[in-house]
Design a protein around this motif. Structure first.
Motif, PDB file in Angstrom:
ATOM      1  N   VAL A  30       5.409  -3.448   1.154  1.00 42.34           N
ATOM      2  CA  VAL A  30       6.094  -4.127   2.258  1.00 42.34           C
ATOM      3  C   VAL A  30       6.996  -5.230   1.717  1.00 42.34           C
ATOM      4  N   SER A  31       6.472  -5.994   0.763  1.00 40.39           N
ATOM      5  CA  SER A  31       7.281  -7.050   0.153  1.00 40.39           C
ATOM      6  C   SER A  31       8.527  -6.464  -0.503  1.00 40.39           C
ATOM      7  N   SER A  32       8.376  -5.331  -1.181  1.00 40.32           N
ATOM      8  CA  SER A  32       9.524  -4.692  -1.835  1.00 40.32           C
ATOM      9  C   SER A  32      10.594  -4.324  -0.819  1.00 40.32           C
ATOM     10  N   LEU A  33      10.184  -3.660   0.260  1.00 43.53           N
ATOM     11  CA  LEU A  33      11.168  -3.214   1.248  1.00 43.53           C
ATOM     12  C   LEU A  33      11.823  -4.393   1.958  1.00 43.53           C
ATOM     13  N   ARG A  34      11.072  -5.429   2.238  1.00 43.35           N
ATOM     14  CA  ARG A  34      11.648  -6.594   2.917  1.00 43.35           C
ATOM     15  C   ARG A  34      12.640  -7.334   2.034  1.00 43.35           C
ATOM     16  N   GLY A  61      14.643  -5.729  -0.009  1.00 47.86           N
ATOM     17  CA  GLY A  61      15.709  -4.797  -0.343  1.00 47.86           C
ATOM     18  C   GLY A  61      15.380  -3.890  -1.506  1.00 47.86           C
ATOM     19  N   GLY A  62      14.119  -3.852  -1.919  1.00 49.21           N
ATOM     20  CA  GLY A  62      13.698  -2.971  -2.993  1.00 49.21           C
ATOM     21  C   GLY A  62      13.221  -1.630  -2.455  1.00 49.21           C
ATOM     22  N   ARG A  63      12.586  -0.853  -3.329  1.00 46.99           N
ATOM     23  CA  ARG A  63      12.127   0.494  -2.968  1.00 46.99           C
ATOM     24  C   ARG A  63      10.690   0.699  -3.437  1.00 46.99           C
ATOM     25  N   VAL A  64      10.105   1.763  -2.915  1.00 43.27           N
ATOM     26  CA  VAL A  64       8.823   2.247  -3.414  1.00 43.27           C
ATOM     27  C   VAL A  64       9.121   3.537  -4.163  1.00 43.27           C
ATOM     28  N   ILE A  65       8.713   3.596  -5.426  1.00 42.11           N
ATOM     29  CA  ILE A  65       9.071   4.725  -6.283  1.00 42.11           C
ATOM     30  C   ILE A  65       7.802   5.401  -6.785  1.00 42.11           C
ATOM     31  N   TYR A  66       7.635   6.674  -6.424  1.00 50.13           N
ATOM     32  CA  TYR A  66       6.527   7.463  -6.949  1.00 50.13           C
ATOM     33  C   TYR A  66       6.956   8.123  -8.256  1.00 50.13           C
ATOM     34  N   VAL A  67       6.042   8.197  -9.200  1.00 52.64           N
ATOM     35  CA  VAL A  67       6.327   8.914 -10.434  1.00 52.64           C
ATOM     36  C   VAL A  67       5.088   9.705 -10.837  1.00 52.64           C
ATOM     37  N   GLY A  68       5.284  10.974 -11.191  1.00 51.57           N
ATOM     38  CA  GLY A  68       4.150  11.807 -11.570  1.00 51.57           C
ATOM     39  C   GLY A  68       4.612  13.082 -12.247  1.00 51.57           C
ATOM     40  N   ALA A  69       3.635  13.877 -12.675  1.00 46.42           N
ATOM     41  CA  ALA A  69       3.912  15.162 -13.322  1.00 46.42           C
ATOM     42  C   ALA A  69       3.102  16.248 -12.635  1.00 46.42           C
ATOM     43  N   GLY A  70       3.630  17.472 -12.622  1.00 46.52           N
ATOM     44  CA  GLY A  70       2.907  18.594 -12.047  1.00 46.52           C
ATOM     45  C   GLY A  70       2.572  18.382 -10.582  1.00 46.52           C
ATOM     46  N   MET A  73      -1.364   7.311   3.451  1.00 47.57           N
ATOM     47  CA  MET A  73      -1.790   6.002   3.947  1.00 47.57           C
ATOM     48  C   MET A  73      -0.799   4.920   3.543  1.00 47.57           C
ATOM     49  N   ILE A  74      -0.370   4.955   2.285  1.00 46.77           N
ATOM     50  CA  ILE A  74       0.544   3.922   1.800  1.00 46.77           C
ATOM     51  C   ILE A  74       1.873   3.959   2.555  1.00 46.77           C
ATOM     52  N   SER A  75       2.493   5.128   2.637  1.00 47.35           N
ATOM     53  CA  SER A  75       3.806   5.207   3.288  1.00 47.35           C
ATOM     54  C   SER A  75       3.706   4.935   4.783  1.00 47.35           C
ATOM     55  N   THR A  76       2.681   5.463   5.429  1.00 43.07           N
ATOM     56  CA  THR A  76       2.554   5.290   6.879  1.00 43.07           C
ATOM     57  C   THR A  76       2.306   3.841   7.254  1.00 43.07           C
ATOM     58  N   VAL A  77       1.347   3.204   6.598  1.00 44.04           N
ATOM     59  CA  VAL A  77       1.044   1.810   6.952  1.00 44.04           C
ATOM     60  C   VAL A  77       2.191   0.889   6.554  1.00 44.04           C
ATOM     61  N   THR A  78       2.852   1.191   5.461  1.00 43.29           N
ATOM     62  CA  THR A  78       4.040   0.404   5.089  1.00 43.29           C
ATOM     63  C   THR A  78       5.090   0.468   6.191  1.00 43.29           C
ATOM     64  N   MET A  79       5.337   1.664   6.701  1.00 48.08           N
ATOM     65  CA  MET A  79       6.340   1.814   7.746  1.00 48.08           C
ATOM     66  C   MET A  79       5.904   1.170   9.060  1.00 48.08           C
ATOM     67  N   ILE A  80       4.610   1.195   9.357  1.00 46.89           N
ATOM     68  CA  ILE A  80       4.115   0.476  10.538  1.00 46.89           C
ATOM     69  C   ILE A  80       4.400  -1.016  10.392  1.00 46.89           C
ATOM     70  N   GLU A  81       4.093  -1.550   9.214  1.00 43.70           N
ATOM     71  CA  GLU A  81       4.335  -2.974   8.963  1.00 43.70           C
ATOM     72  C   GLU A  81       5.820  -3.319   9.040  1.00 43.70           C
ATOM     73  N   MET A  82       6.668  -2.344   8.766  1.00 42.85           N
ATOM     74  CA  MET A  82       8.112  -2.563   8.822  1.00 42.85           C
ATOM     75  C   MET A  82       8.687  -2.362  10.227  1.00 42.85           C
ATOM     76  N   GLY A  83       7.812  -2.151  11.211  1.00 42.37           N
ATOM     77  CA  GLY A  83       8.268  -2.032  12.591  1.00 42.37           C
ATOM     78  C   GLY A  83       8.764  -0.660  12.976  1.00 42.37           C
ATOM     79  N   LYS A  84       8.404   0.360  12.197  1.00 44.35           N
ATOM     80  CA  LYS A  84       8.879   1.715  12.469  1.00 44.35           C
ATOM     81  C   LYS A  84       8.002   2.468  13.458  1.00 44.35           C
ATOM     82  N   VAL A  85       6.952   1.803  13.928  1.00 43.11           N
ATOM     83  CA  VAL A  85       6.043   2.406  14.904  1.00 43.11           C
ATOM     84  C   VAL A  85       5.818   1.410  16.030  1.00 43.11           C
TER      85      VAL A  85
END
Length: 303
Positions: free
Chosen positions: A58-62, A64-73, A208-220
């Protein structure tokens, strides 16, 4: 990193499933279902840790930053899926992005050796031009995938908040991140097939992370997707239904105001509940960071 693979809980033999190849089809399904039932309870233990991660996102998005997933397979694909669904669901473009070892090709087919490259892990994350405003979330069942570890290390050096989602306790990645979410899913139904329980747990956590983040950002608003992107007729109808549910007006009135709002669900809801025009509604939303509940509470509306 490849040494002692058999010591990982995700790679050990599940004694409860050793006869899965000879039992009936229905029994095979019951065995898988029994193992899957354990996952939600395991994630429950990590809720306080997941909550800390959402403070970062939430702090990142507020800022102007982003949430970045990184993984393999499988882990990388789960990150891509979750990030790609944020925009149509919540109307927030480029807030969540994903980087998978091996690039786009790896989303639909295996790219051999991609997960072992520390060099690519670092260069790929740097190619996203990350900053200290971002939160980088590594996803790795083993908690030690070289590509992911290197990406997290490089992100940390730049000042980004770093997180790892893994399926083992005391994951190696915890040494290089701010927060380590460790959902120990144990032996898989099929030995080492972490696309199963481990993958399911990862998907639940990123949801959970993306949904609750978006709720906190007023998207719900209440439990309604008030910022969804109505890109087809089905979603237009869903948006109108959301206006109905949020305001209590009948379908025709909801459709009429929805069209007057410029097909903006939030604006339509505010026009109806506050009795104001389109431009005033848009201005109010802008002043309040798009958070409907904040506006309505200040006007004396109760949910």
């Amino acid at each position: 990193m490849k040494d002692n693979l058999e010591d990982l809980p995700t790679e050990s033999v599940n004694r409860l499933t050793e006869t899965i190849d000879i039992v009936t089809t229905e029994e095979k399904l019951r065995i898988i279902n029994y193992e899957d039932k354990k996952i939600a309870h395991l994630i429950e233990e990590e809720i306080p840790t997941i909550s800390r991660v959402i403070e970062f996102t939430v702090s990142s998005l507020r800022r102007g930053g982003r949430v970045i997933y990184v993984g393999a397979g499988t882990s990388g694909r789960i990150g891509v899926i979750d990030a790609s669904e944020v925009h149509p669901t919540f109307g927030e473009k480029d807030a969540f992005v994903a980087q998978i070892a091996g690039g786009r090709e790896a989303f639909t087919s295996s790219v051999e050796g991609a997960e072992d490259s520390r060099e690519k892990g670092c260069s790929d994350i740097l190619s996203l031009e990350i900053s200290d405003k971002d939160t980088v979330i590594g996803i790795t069942a083993s908690g030690r995938t070289p590509y992911v570890i290197a990406a997290l290390e490089c992100a940390s050096k730049i000042g980004a908040k770093t997180v790892c989602i893994s399926n083992v306790k005391m994951a190696a990645a915890r040494k290089v991140v701010n927060v380590s979410i460790e959902v120990e899913t144990g032996p898989e139904v099929i030995v080492g097939s972490t696309r199963m329980k481990a993958g399911t747990a990862q998907k639940m956590v990123v949801n959970m992370i993306s949904t609750v983040t978006m709720i906190e950002m007023g998207k719900v608003f209440k439990n309604l997707m008030v910022d969804l992107v109505a890109s087809n007729e089905k979603l237009v109808n869903r948006s109108i239904r959301i206006v109905e549910l949020a305001t209590g007006v009948f379908h025709e009135e909801a459709r009429k105001v929805y069209e007057l709002s410029g097909r903006d669900t939030k604006v339509a809801i505010l026009m109806i509940l506050d009795g104001i025009g389109k431009e005033e509604a848009k201005n109010k939303l802008q002043r309040n960071n798009g958070i409907l509940s904040r506006i309505l509470e200040s006007n004396g509306f109760s949910q």
